[in-house]
Enzyme design. Sequence first.
Site, PDB file in Angstrom:
ATOM      1  N   GLY A  52      31.982  43.113  41.483  1.00 36.92           N
ATOM      2  CA  GLY A  52      30.680  42.740  40.940  1.00 36.92           C
ATOM      3  C   GLY A  52      29.758  42.114  41.961  1.00 36.92           C
ATOM      4  O   GLY A  52      28.530  42.170  41.824  1.00 36.92           O
TER       5      GLY A  52
ATOM      6  N   GLU B 113      37.664  47.751  42.059  1.00 34.24           N
ATOM      7  CA  GLU B 113      38.124  47.677  40.677  1.00 34.24           C
ATOM      8  C   GLU B 113      39.308  48.586  40.356  1.00 34.24           C
ATOM      9  O   GLU B 113      40.139  48.246  39.497  1.00 34.24           O
ATOM     10  CB  GLU B 113      36.960  48.002  39.721  1.00 34.24           C
ATOM     11  CG  GLU B 113      35.928  46.889  39.589  1.00 34.24           C
ATOM     12  CD  GLU B 113      34.855  46.941  40.664  1.00 34.24           C
ATOM     13  OE1 GLU B 113      33.857  46.217  40.534  1.00 34.24           O
ATOM     14  OE2 GLU B 113      35.010  47.710  41.651  1.00 34.24           O
TER      15      GLU B 113
ATOM     16  N   ALA C 156      33.827  39.557  39.409  1.00 31.46           N
ATOM     17  CA  ALA C 156      33.991  38.893  38.116  1.00 31.46           C
ATOM     18  C   ALA C 156      35.081  37.831  38.192  1.00 31.46           C
ATOM     19  O   ALA C 156      36.034  37.946  38.972  1.00 31.46           O
ATOM     20  CB  ALA C 156      34.339  39.914  37.043  1.00 31.46           C
TER      21      ALA C 156
ATOM     22  N   GLU D 272      28.137  45.007  43.522  1.00 25.28           N
ATOM     23  CA  GLU D 272      27.229  45.590  42.533  1.00 25.28           C
ATOM     24  C   GLU D 272      25.934  44.790  42.469  1.00 25.28           C
ATOM     25  O   GLU D 272      24.840  45.359  42.338  1.00 25.28           O
ATOM     26  CB  GLU D 272      27.903  45.625  41.162  1.00 25.28           C
ATOM     27  CG  GLU D 272      29.018  46.668  41.086  1.00 25.28           C
ATOM     28  CD  GLU D 272      29.703  46.689  39.741  1.00 25.28           C
ATOM     29  OE1 GLU D 272      29.719  47.754  39.102  1.00 25.28           O
ATOM     30  OE2 GLU D 272      30.231  45.639  39.320  1.00 25.28           O
TER      31      GLU D 272
END
Length: 252
Positions: free
Chosen positions: A99, A122, A54, A102
Amino acid sequence: GIVVLGLNRSHAKNALNKNILKMMSKAVDALKSDKKVRTVIFRSEVPGIFCAGADLKERAKMHSSEVSSFVSKARATINEMANLPVPTIAAIDGAALGGGLELALACDIRVAASSAKMGLVETKLAIIPGAGGTQRLPRTIGVSLAKELIFSARIVDGEEAKSIGLISHVVEQNEAGDAAYRRALALAREFLPQGPVAMRVAKLAINQGMEVDLVTGLAIEEACYAQTIPTKDRIEGLLAFKEKRPPRYKGE
């Protein structure tokens, strides 16, 4: 039949912001109903990076309510990717963190360069993976190991990622920096000759069956198999086999 979606936000290491998520969602939505699409490859066009996760600079400027909305959008977009009806391959030629990993986990198959770095980091920021990481990582490598990687925020290279089952193939990086992408293309070309309808329902049967018990899974397989029986593709496949020639599928 091979569609390549390339991330190219070089100044921000392909970090996911509102705009790139909007573009990704639009691109994926366009692919859902395109019967000409047989395989989708997700790659980076930025050397040395797949996706840094992110965009934390953008997130720092958000109100708390906006952060929740952003994470929901990221989760929804990555879910849309995971639910594409055709095979998807993540070509990881550089770092895939947070992310970014992910996103790769939402693909059916992951290929990485040995020099690539991967991790759900994270917890270093006192948050947890919020776009599917806590669910897809344990389904991919097992519960205990997934917990270990998330709790430690550990980053692994391509070789270790292959050894723990995080990726399917590891390749030595080349001078162009696109070794994983080239391997992904080779894989996609292996998929092309197969019956398009069969590929779609095979993915559906596997995805749905993995979430239920074996008896229910076999019922799902039976229902999916039935979808291939009346198709022209199936008739063509049997005829080609009988005539000892390559089949000419039309996706029907």
